[in-house]
Motif scaffolding. Structure first.
Motif, PDB file in Angstrom:
ATOM      1  N   ASN A 127    -135.274  88.768  71.803  1.00 45.84           N
ATOM      2  CA  ASN A 127    -135.373  89.566  70.158  1.00 45.84           C
ATOM      3  C   ASN A 127    -134.606  90.601  70.411  1.00 45.84           C
ATOM      4  O   ASN A 127    -134.306  91.569  71.300  1.00 45.84           O
ATOM      5  N   PHE A 128    -133.980  91.177  69.033  1.00 49.37           N
ATOM      6  CA  PHE A 128    -133.334  92.356  68.898  1.00 49.37           C
ATOM      7  C   PHE A 128    -132.060  92.373  69.665  1.00 49.37           C
ATOM      8  O   PHE A 128    -131.899  93.598  70.209  1.00 49.37           O
ATOM      9  N   PRO A 129    -131.177  91.650  69.712  1.00 49.22           N
ATOM     10  CA  PRO A 129    -129.943  92.052  70.547  1.00 49.22           C
ATOM     11  C   PRO A 129    -129.021  93.004  70.142  1.00 49.22           C
ATOM     12  O   PRO A 129    -128.806  93.283  68.696  1.00 49.22           O
ATOM     13  N   LEU A 130    -128.539  93.810  70.755  1.00 52.01           N
ATOM     14  CA  LEU A 130    -127.529  94.754  70.595  1.00 52.01           C
ATOM     15  C   LEU A 130    -126.150  94.224  70.999  1.00 52.01           C
ATOM     16  O   LEU A 130    -125.919  93.456  71.626  1.00 52.01           O
ATOM     17  N   PHE A 131    -125.011  94.778  70.362  1.00 48.41           N
ATOM     18  CA  PHE A 131    -123.700  94.398  70.434  1.00 48.41           C
ATOM     19  C   PHE A 131    -122.882  95.623  70.107  1.00 48.41           C
ATOM     20  O   PHE A 131    -122.718  96.049  69.148  1.00 48.41           O
ATOM     21  N   PRO A 132    -122.109  95.835  71.300  1.00 41.33           N
ATOM     22  CA  PRO A 132    -121.140  97.038  71.167  1.00 41.33           C
ATOM     23  C   PRO A 132    -119.683  96.667  70.602  1.00 41.33           C
ATOM     24  O   PRO A 132    -119.214  95.380  71.214  1.00 41.33           O
ATOM     25  N   GLN A 133    -118.947  97.233  69.865  1.00 42.74           N
ATOM     26  CA  GLN A 133    -117.524  96.949  69.753  1.00 42.74           C
ATOM     27  C   GLN A 133    -116.800  98.207  68.990  1.00 42.74           C
ATOM     28  O   GLN A 133    -117.420  99.283  68.638  1.00 42.74           O
ATOM     29  N   ILE A 134    -115.327  98.092  68.870  1.00 44.79           N
ATOM     30  CA  ILE A 134    -114.889  98.991  68.245  1.00 44.79           C
ATOM     31  C   ILE A 134    -114.265  98.369  67.106  1.00 44.79           C
ATOM     32  O   ILE A 134    -113.492  97.234  67.065  1.00 44.79           O
ATOM     33  N   ASN A 184    -139.642  96.019  63.610  1.00 43.88           N
ATOM     34  CA  ASN A 184    -140.013  94.981  64.056  1.00 43.88           C
ATOM     35  C   ASN A 184    -139.921  93.554  63.493  1.00 43.88           C
ATOM     36  O   ASN A 184    -139.134  93.480  62.310  1.00 43.88           O
ATOM     37  N   GLY A 185    -140.382  92.675  63.912  1.00 43.68           N
ATOM     38  CA  GLY A 185    -139.983  91.206  63.284  1.00 43.68           C
ATOM     39  C   GLY A 185    -141.116  90.267  63.767  1.00 43.68           C
ATOM     40  O   GLY A 185    -141.790  90.522  64.698  1.00 43.68           O
ATOM     41  N   PHE A 203    -139.800  97.478  68.241  1.00 47.28           N
ATOM     42  CA  PHE A 203    -138.707  98.085  69.043  1.00 47.28           C
ATOM     43  C   PHE A 203    -138.370  99.568  68.804  1.00 47.28           C
ATOM     44  O   PHE A 203    -138.785  99.976  67.579  1.00 47.28           O
ATOM     45  N   CYS A 204    -137.993 100.153  69.480  1.00 46.72           N
ATOM     46  CA  CYS A 204    -137.457 101.592  69.357  1.00 46.72           C
ATOM     47  C   CYS A 204    -136.104 101.757  70.105  1.00 46.72           C
ATOM     48  O   CYS A 204    -136.057 101.772  71.498  1.00 46.72           O
ATOM     49  N   VAL A 205    -135.042 102.255  69.627  1.00 43.00           N
ATOM     50  CA  VAL A 205    -133.607 102.367  70.272  1.00 43.00           C
ATOM     51  C   VAL A 205    -133.352 103.748  69.909  1.00 43.00           C
ATOM     52  O   VAL A 205    -133.301 104.131  68.812  1.00 43.00           O
ATOM     53  N   ASP A 206    -132.811 104.448  71.076  1.00 41.68           N
ATOM     54  CA  ASP A 206    -132.128 105.645  71.092  1.00 41.68           C
ATOM     55  C   ASP A 206    -130.773 105.532  71.581  1.00 41.68           C
ATOM     56  O   ASP A 206    -130.777 104.921  72.781  1.00 41.68           O
ATOM     57  N   PHE A 207    -129.934 106.458  71.108  1.00 41.22           N
ATOM     58  CA  PHE A 207    -128.724 106.678  71.717  1.00 41.22           C
ATOM     59  C   PHE A 207    -128.190 108.035  72.387  1.00 41.22           C
ATOM     60  O   PHE A 207    -128.859 109.112  71.889  1.00 41.22           O
ATOM     61  N   ARG A 256    -131.119 103.260  75.121  1.00 39.32           N
ATOM     62  CA  ARG A 256    -132.512 102.820  75.664  1.00 39.32           C
ATOM     63  C   ARG A 256    -133.184 102.260  74.595  1.00 39.32           C
ATOM     64  O   ARG A 256    -133.506 102.719  73.429  1.00 39.32           O
ATOM     65  N   MET A 257    -133.926 101.058  74.952  1.00 38.25           N
ATOM     66  CA  MET A 257    -134.670 100.239  73.985  1.00 38.25           C
ATOM     67  C   MET A 257    -135.942 100.218  74.690  1.00 38.25           C
ATOM     68  O   MET A 257    -136.192  99.562  75.406  1.00 38.25           O
ATOM     69  N   GLY A 258    -137.054 100.516  73.803  1.00 37.45           N
ATOM     70  CA  GLY A 258    -138.422 100.433  74.148  1.00 37.45           C
ATOM     71  C   GLY A 258    -138.962  98.917  73.264  1.00 37.45           C
ATOM     72  O   GLY A 258    -138.490  98.915  72.297  1.00 37.45           O
ATOM     73  N   ILE A 259    -139.753  98.626  73.852  1.00 39.76           N
ATOM     74  CA  ILE A 259    -140.430  97.226  73.260  1.00 39.76           C
ATOM     75  C   ILE A 259    -141.879  97.295  73.239  1.00 39.76           C
ATOM     76  O   ILE A 259    -142.474  98.001  74.399  1.00 39.76           O
ATOM     77  N   SER A 260    -142.612  96.860  72.531  1.00 36.24           N
ATOM     78  CA  SER A 260    -144.092  96.789  72.356  1.00 36.24           C
ATOM     79  C   SER A 260    -144.602  95.702  71.433  1.00 36.24           C
ATOM     80  O   SER A 260    -143.919  95.319  70.382  1.00 36.24           O
ATOM     81  N   TYR A 261    -145.598  95.212  71.702  1.00 34.92           N
ATOM     82  CA  TYR A 261    -146.114  94.253  70.717  1.00 34.92           C
ATOM     83  C   TYR A 261    -147.313  94.883  69.839  1.00 34.92           C
ATOM     84  O   TYR A 261    -147.933  94.256  69.077  1.00 34.92           O
ATOM     85  N   ILE A 262    -147.537  96.089  70.047  1.00 37.82           N
ATOM     86  CA  ILE A 262    -148.447  96.953  69.226  1.00 37.82           C
ATOM     87  C   ILE A 262    -147.927  97.477  68.026  1.00 37.82           C
ATOM     88  O   ILE A 262    -148.340  97.372  67.170  1.00 37.82           O
ATOM     89  N   SER A 263    -146.688  98.437  68.297  1.00 32.81           N
ATOM     90  CA  SER A 263    -146.254  99.143  67.204  1.00 32.81           C
ATOM     91  C   SER A 263    -144.918  99.756  67.850  1.00 32.81           C
ATOM     92  O   SER A 263    -144.693  99.784  68.858  1.00 32.81           O
ATOM     93  N   SER A 264    -143.996 100.302  66.981  1.00 29.40           N
ATOM     94  CA  SER A 264    -142.887 100.703  67.169  1.00 29.40           C
ATOM     95  C   SER A 264    -142.924 102.140  67.623  1.00 29.40           C
ATOM     96  O   SER A 264    -142.226 102.535  68.674  1.00 29.40           O
TER      97      SER A 264
END
Length: 782
Positions: free
Chosen positions: A93-100, A198-199, A214-218, A271-279
């Protein structure tokens, strides 16, 4: 044997982290890429033992476990996966993808999967416990590691010519590997770039749906711009989007993105955090477990290595000249057995409980035979938690699962095989903390109460089972609903499940229940058709007597005994259901683990049983890529010919198991293939649900296992071992220095730290051949 794939290649732009030198035992032998081709479906990425977070590249080829070493395209990097599963791709779930973006223009970036996908550079893959990395053809290098509930990524972008400085883009896609998303949302913070959302998704082999947050930080660079994307277009306004399936359930692609100011060292940390409870809980998980992302990568890898070293530490191997290929396969098999089931304690939104919650029992029909018995030896604490989790599921849902993933009920493949897991734990005195009275209630619920929907828990056809003593062909069952098939395999599995219930009931002093379920455990005989023959390509095999389907009125139906075998085509649960599940009548012929002596009598005696087994294993009927065949390899023990079991396992090891990416004969099934290999190399094969291990010489000079609870060390040692495997026959045996004539041993071997010495020779001997020395086998008359 397939050539081994080099895991690490020096890269021109930036190299993936080099593997440090390890000691010559355990961790250094693990190759997570075994089974990433040839249908093994293993998870090759970074994980902790039983961890929720599982970071890997996802490809568009063999991607059931996320990554496949098949040269296909990378479509993203995601943080949750299952391992070794069949059916549809699971999680991702929720894949990241880096590019220029070309010319540093947002509109020039690629967003949809079909547009953004890229090959990975051959030879750039670095997979080891706690770490996964590769280089994309774009020059971007991705490295990743994990904590329990969060993943940490390092995306290193190639240096640009002419001193230009582009703004790297990292997108998040609101999808999963199966593209099962029903709806999803994302919010992107304009200043920090934090992505939350979420999804709702479908399980890959079950009913219902689940919600993941999910929760994603940079880190490592300031934010240049943020926004969302839908289809192939992106914009900086708005900062949130909600997606559904769309018109005619059309799958709409979309998500969020962040563009960064050029990182000073070329690396962006995510950094990606995952939870089934909440973001919010996903953010809290990530912040608690990875508080300093820019400094944490190496320490997280180190912590993962230490965690895996601890799990492997009970085992010590003396190779005696055994090949590195065999040792790699062995240790990697142990490793894969601790990837799943996954510890979701604290992440269960369905009910509140003080008991542990494990998920990804995918599926117990596969894992009860060898995986759970292996964990009972090597990690009894985790196995205890899994048993407690199964009982807690029963307490809150009314039945234990036969399969479960992503908080959803998975499809039941055969019987109620959690009954076997429970009894196996009981007869091996797994833990005093398990509520055995609750366990008896749970297994009896399987045996007595038919659920309305028995396709995902419990047993169907119980009214017929109780009144007719078999599951009928085309059963009339208005009391519950499921796939009206598998009458033969369900009859056989129900019979053994009931035997296991009888053992638990008897052990708890319930002699009335013990006698009742012992009687039901012999129902398998009611589908035995003594005059049934079997042909292959029109030629009679010469054998008479097979299981056959039987109608409600007691008359016989027919299924070709070779149907659903490797000679006649695979039978699945949904596309072409038959009266046996994923195996032929020939294979199910041998599934009477509690009463093999009765089966031998039906077949006409020891020689007749041996003749059947030999034909089965040499005609192409035996399918070592599927779990029902495992027990048949060692069934010769019950005829008084344990040496023939030894010969047979050498037919399959190493021919069907090696350390290449295609080194598994089939789907790993959450580690079951690996566990079969581990027990075979160890020389002690478990009969799940019974306190019995069948003895065969190890494939190494010796193996010692320190029991994690008692601290006692058990050792099985070959005397006269040669790595060319000419001396593979036991001439005599000693336990703790005293003669041992039985061809089997109990779990006390491990808990009390016994030493088993096997004196080997080049020819079959009389060891283990006497009737009194055969493995125990129950029958009505015994």
């Amino acid at each position: 044997m397939r050539p081994r794939v080099e895991l690490l290649l020096s890269l021109n732009l930036v190299s993936v982290h080099a593997a440090p030198q390890k000691p010559g035992n355990g961790l250094s032998y693990i190759n997570p890429l075994i089974g990433t081709t040839n249908g093994g479906n293993v998870f090759a990425g970074a994980t902790l033992p039983y961890g929720l977070a599982k970071a890997s590249a996802d490809v568009d080829g063999q991607n059931t476990g996320g990554f496949g070493l098949d040269g296909s395209n990378v479509v993203g990097f995601s943080s949750v996966h299952d391992s070794g599963t069949g059916g549809n791709p699971s999680l991702g779930n929720f894949p990241l993808f880096p590019q220029i973006c070309p010319d540093d223009v947002l509109d020039n970036c690629s967003f949809r999967i079909g547009d953004r996908k890229l090959h990975y550079v051959n030879g750039s893959v670095d997979a080891r416990p706690g770490h996964f990395g590769l280089q994309l053809e774009s020059g971007v290098v991705a490295n990743m590691t994990v904590s329990q509930h969060a993943a940490l990524y390092r995306f290193t972008f190639p240096k640009e010519s002419g001193g230009s400085k582009s703004h790297p883009l990292i997108l998040l896609d609101l999808t999963d590997l199966w593209q099962s998303r029903q709806n999803a949302s994302i919010q992107v913070d304009d200043k920090s770039g934090r992505m939350t959302g979420n999804g709702t998704f479908l399980p890959s082999f079950g009913a219902g749906s689940y919600v993941m947050h999910f929760c994603v930080d940079f880190f490592g660079s300031s934010i240049y711009e943020t926004g969302v994307w839908v289809n192939n277009r992106a914009g900086t306004e708005p900062k949130e989007v909600f997606l559904t399936r769309g018109f005619n359930l059309f799958f709409l692609e979309g998500g969020g993105f962040v563009r960064l100011d050029p990182p000073s060292d070329g690396t962006a940390t995510v950094r990606m955090g995952i939870s089934y409870i909440s973001s919010q809980q996903a953010c809290q998980n990530a912040q608690r477990e990875i508080p300093s992302p820019l400094k944490a990568f190496d320490s997280l890898v180190s912590n993962a290595e230490k965690a895996w070293e601890e799990k492997l530490s009970p085992i010590s191997v003396k190779g005696g000249g055994a090949t590195d290929d065999l040792l790699t396969s062995f240790w990697s098999g142990v490793y894969r057995n601790m990837i799943s089931p996954q510890n979701y304690t604290g992440e269960n939104p369905l009910w509140h409980s003080d008991k542990p919650y494990f998920d990804s029992f995918y599926c117990i029909w596969d894992s009860f035979r060898v995986q759970h018995p292996l964990l009972t030896i090597l990690d009894p604490h985790a196995q205890t938690q899994m048993v407690e989790a199964l009982l807690d599921i029963y307490k809150h849902e009314g039945w234990m699962p036969d399969c479960r993933m992503s908080l959803c009920k998975g499809w039941t493949q055969g019987g109620s095989n959690a009954d076997v897991v429970i009894t196996d734990a009981f007869v091996k005195n797994l833990s005093s903390t398990i509520d055995w009275e609750l366990a008896l209630d749970a297994v009896m619920a399987d045996a007595e109460n038919e659920p309305l929907e028995w396709s995902y828990h419990g047993r169907g056809g119980l009214h017929s089972w109780k009144s007719l003593n078999y599951i009928p062909y085309l059963d009339f069952d208005p009391y519950g609903f499921g796939t009206n098939s598998r009458s033969i395999s369900r009859t056989l599995e129900y019979a053994y499940d009931d035997y296991c219930i009888s053992e638990l009931a008897g052990g708890l002093g319930r002699r009335d229940l013990q006698a009742k379920y012992q009687g039901r455990s012999m129902n398998w005989k009611n589908l035995w058709k003594a005059d049934q023959t079997s042909l292959i390509n029109g030629t009679d095999t010469g054998f008479k007597g097979f299981f056959q389907p039987k109608y409600l009125n007691g008359t016989w139906g027919f299924q070709d005994p070779i149907a659903c075998s490797a000679l006649a085509g695979f039978c699945s649960l949904t596309t072409n259901p038959s009266e046996t599940f994923e195996a032929s009548i020939w294979q199910y012929l041998f599934y009477v683990p509690h009463s093999v002596s009765s089966l031998i009598s039906l077949l006409g005696g020891d020689d007749a049983m041996i003749s059947r087994l030999d034909f089965f294993h040499t005609s192409g009927l035996a399918d070592i890529s599927n779990e029902p065949v495992f027990f048949t390899v060692f069934l010769y023990h019950y005829t008084g010919r344990p040496a023939l079991s030894t010969e047979r396992i050498h037919q399959y090891v190493p021919a069907s198991f090696n350390s290449s990416p295609g080194g598994l004969p089939g789907n790993d099934d959450s580690g079951a293939m690996g566990a079969f290999l581990v027990f075979s190399v160890m020389g002690l094969f478990p009969v799940a649900g019974q306190n019995v291990y069948l003895i065969s010489p190890p494939f190494v000079e010796g193996i010692s296992i320190r029991h994690p609870v008692t601290g006692k060390t058990a050792t099985v040692r070959n005397v006269g071992f040669d790595a060319s495997y000419k001396n593979v026959y036991v001439q005599s045996a000693r336990v703790n220095g005293k003669p041992w004539t039985r061809s089997w041993i109990g779990h006390e071997f491990f808990t009390e730290g016994w030493t088993l010495e096997l004196v080997l020779g080049a020819k079959e001997s009389k060891w283990g051949t006497e009737l009194k020395d055969r493995p125990p086998s129950w029958s009505v008359s015994s």
